[in-house]
Design a protein around this motif. Structure first.
Motif, mmCIF file in Angstrom:
data_model
loop_
_atom_site.group_PDB
_atom_site.id
_atom_site.type_symbol
_atom_site.label_atom_id
_atom_site.label_comp_id
_atom_site.label_asym_id
_atom_site.label_seq_id
_atom_site.Cartn_x
_atom_site.Cartn_y
_atom_site.Cartn_z
ATOM 1 N N SER A 29 0.819 -1.201 0.000
ATOM 2 C CA SER A 29 0.000 0.000 0.000
ATOM 3 C C SER A 29 0.865 1.267 0.000
ATOM 4 O O SER A 29 1.985 1.277 0.507
ATOM 5 N N GLN A 31 -0.270 3.795 1.587
ATOM 6 C CA GLN A 31 -0.771 4.458 2.788
ATOM 7 C C GLN A 31 0.398 5.095 3.538
ATOM 8 O O GLN A 31 1.431 4.470 3.758
ATOM 9 N N LYS A 32 0.247 6.363 3.929
ATOM 10 C CA LYS A 32 1.286 7.017 4.723
ATOM 11 C C LYS A 32 1.321 6.370 6.105
ATOM 12 O O LYS A 32 0.290 6.260 6.770
ATOM 13 N N THR A 46 5.535 6.082 3.137
ATOM 14 C CA THR A 46 4.407 5.173 2.926
ATOM 15 C C THR A 46 4.831 3.772 3.375
ATOM 16 O O THR A 46 6.006 3.520 3.664
ATOM 17 N N LYS A 235 -9.754 4.661 8.242
ATOM 18 C CA LYS A 235 -9.273 5.838 7.514
ATOM 19 C C LYS A 235 -9.162 7.082 8.381
ATOM 20 O O LYS A 235 -8.423 8.010 8.053
ATOM 21 N N SER A 238 -5.406 7.760 13.674
ATOM 22 C CA SER A 238 -4.030 8.273 13.617
ATOM 23 C C SER A 238 -3.421 8.279 15.003
ATOM 24 O O SER A 238 -4.130 8.360 16.007
ATOM 25 N N GLN A 262 -1.671 -0.465 9.566
ATOM 26 C CA GLN A 262 -1.725 0.637 8.598
ATOM 27 C C GLN A 262 -2.406 1.884 9.171
ATOM 28 O O GLN A 262 -3.195 2.556 8.503
ATOM 29 N N PRO A 264 -1.608 5.603 10.450
ATOM 30 C CA PRO A 264 -0.534 6.595 10.352
ATOM 31 C C PRO A 264 -0.058 7.071 11.722
ATOM 32 O O PRO A 264 -0.853 7.233 12.654
#
Length: 566
Positions: A29, A31-32, A46, A235, A238, A262, A264
């Protein structure tokens, strides 16, 4: 009888890097995963970039001469490339060991010598300390690399002749083809030497295998996915990393487990309470993992009310006990209308890779407990007087012994210390934690409550006095910002002595505090050793009170038992 976790989770027998990334070349991914909290728009990694940069470091270390099993010591604070250094060492077949940036040259030299590290990667600001330590330990200068988390040197200069960390990096095209080193046996191959004092004594290298590290992560991922809302809310999740990544708690949580999930992570290169509050507001941080001093500031600092922290839906305190009053105050400040969440305490040990307890999704009980056993673990509570008797009655305190696949292999080159802390019974290896706990019921799912550490108890006229309990009580006083309690000898008797940080605007006196505590606790817990006001309480980077420093100060000020008997 031992109490077992209510979950059993299969543990893959693979390397840590394979568990985290799947393979060395499959698509990943974008994803950051890691973002520089000071410059997140342009300075980030990422998930795929995390793997590639780690492979560049791994290949470069091999070319620099690293062999399987070689130790690499990282002497640095946090930045977004710290996880790459960590994972690159392991991908190369090496063993990571970390030291905090506040270490002295003598402390660093001891760790270099004890670990037998072949390479030292040191923060640019600490090169002088690193060079002195390396000289004491006999480490060649050409095995030292300066590290500041920048891909280009901030300034020219030769950094006193040492290499810069990017000199290690293989180019990206070569690294893409690089296949990392897989351990022959993940159960027996050490990937980490995280230093810990254990239950007593000087710091010792804790041998964590690939299997134990994966076992720690697998159960955290399993529990996260039990939350029915996990995928829908992913999503918006964090983290903010204000804990040191060289330490087991920050290392396992941010470098490995949150990356696997995943989620961040905004990485703070240097801790600042005001910056932490600002980052939580600006980046809408949802999860805060912090040590007690941070929670104490959240509770008592006027800065807390000046920032919008409503995005937080998970606050976990670990590394040391948190006073109930502090947790309650933080709850009220973060969630004034109630119902959203509570501050949760967790428990772990470096010797158990990290996590030993947790809170499951949907457990909405407000409690001062440290949660329940992680999946695959078992516990028993043993009499603290050393009788060998197991305590099976709920609400009765004793020493926590814990077992499970995340337990360390043992202490590095220290079989005596290993035998003192690990007891094998009927094929089960039990870790004697040194923590005093009780459970609310003797069955799976039992909540565990920690009261103190055996080595920190103060024996007063035969009674056991808990410094943590006294500190928690002192923190309920409106004029007390922080507190540390140790035992001293007065007239031949051991008694508690308190070191207090008071509010700057308070005119409270030492006598006021000493008299006030008399109305709060039994008379054998009174502060007959005195009350002393100080600027700060000495703590390590993860928040644990450095009682040794307080004891040494108390010895100078009051004396000790040996002095009285001499």
């Amino acid at each position: 009888m031992p109490i077992h976790s209510r979950w059993t989770v299969p543990i893959p027998e693979v390397s840590l890097q394979t568990w985290l990334f799947g393979s060395s070349n499959e698509p990943l991914s974008d994803q950051k995963i890691f973002l520089d909290a000071d410059n997140p728009k342009t300075n980030y990694l990422t998930l795929s970039g995390y793997r590639l940069m780690s492979k560049r470091i791994a290949l470069g270390l091999q070319r620099a001469g690293l062999q399987r099993g070689d130790r690499v010591l990282v002497f640095s604070g946090n930045n977004i490339y710290y996880p790459n250094i960590f994972m690159g060492i392991i991908m190369a077949g090496g063993i990571f060991t970390g030291a905090g940036p506040a270490a002295t040259s003598a402390e660093l030299a001891r760790q270099l010598q004890d670990s037998g590290a072949r390479f030292l990667i040191a923060a640019t600001d600490n090169i002088a300390v690193a060079l002195e330590a390396a000289s004491r330990a006999g480490l060649p200068k050409d095995h030292i690399y300066a590290f500041d988390g920048l891909l280009e040197r901030a300034s020219p200069g030769d950094l006193v002749g040492v290499k810069y960390w990017t000199d290690i990096l293989a180019n990206a095209a070569e690294a893409e083809k690089f296949a990392w080193v897989e351990p022959e046996d993940p159960r027996s191959t050490t990937c980490c030497l995280n230093y810990s004092s254990g239950t007593t004594g000087a710091p010792k290298g804790v041998k964590i295998t690939h299997y134990s590290y994966v076992a720690n992560g697998q159960v955290i991922v399993h529990i996260a996915h039990l939350d029915p809302n996990w995928n829908a809310e992913l999503k918006s999740k964090s983290n903010i990393c204000c804990m040191p990544m060289y330490h087991a708690a920050g290392q396992t949580f941010f470098i490995v487990n949150q990356s696997k999930l995943q989620v961040p992570t905004y990485v703070m290169p240097a801790y600042s309470f005001e910056k932490l509050l600002r980052h939580i507001h600006e980046f809408r941080i949802t999860c805060l993992l912090a040590a007690p001093p941070v929670l104490l500031k959240l509770a008592k600092s006027p800065l807390t009310e000046k920032h919008d922290l409503k995005s937080l839906d998970q606050v976990v305190c670990g590394t040391a006990p948190l006073a109930p009053d502090v947790a309650e105050t933080v709850d009220r400040k973060l969630w004034p209308n109630g119902g959203k969440s509570f501050v949760r305490q967790g428990w772990g040990m470096t010797e158990f890779t990290c996590n030993g307890t947790l809170w499951a999704s949907g457990d909405d009980e407000k409690s001062t407990s440290i949660g329940e056993l992680v999946p695959n673990a078992s516990l028993k509570i043993m009499d603290v007087e050393g009788t060998g008797q197991e305590i099976t009655t709920p609400h009765t305190s004793g020493e926590l012994w814990i077992a499970g696949p995340a337990m360390m292999k043992g202490y590095w080159r220290n079989p005596t210390a290993t035998q003192e802390i690990i007891v094998e019974e009927n094929g089960v290896r039990w870790l004697k934690t040194g923590d005093i706990v009780y459970v609310d019921r003797a069955e799976p799912g039992a909540k565990i409550f920690i009261t103190d550490r055996i080595k920190e108890l103060i024996k007063v006229r035969g009674f056991q006095v808990s410094p943590a309990e006294l500190e928690a009580t002192l923190l309920t006083h409106q004029s007390v910002v922080d507190a540390g309690v140790v035992g001293v000898v007065v007239d031949g008797n051991k008694v508690p002595r308190a070191y207090i940080v008071k509010r700057p605007d308070s005119d409270v006196t030492a006598n006021d505090i000493a008299n006030w505590i008399k109305g709060q606790v039994a008379n054998y817990k009174w502060l007959k050793g005195g009350v002393v006001f100080v600027e700060s309480i000495p703590r390590n980077p993860t928040g644990k009170i450095l009682r040794r420093i307080l004891r040494e100060r108390a010895k100078r000020e009051v004396g000790d038992l040996k002095g009285k008997l001499a």
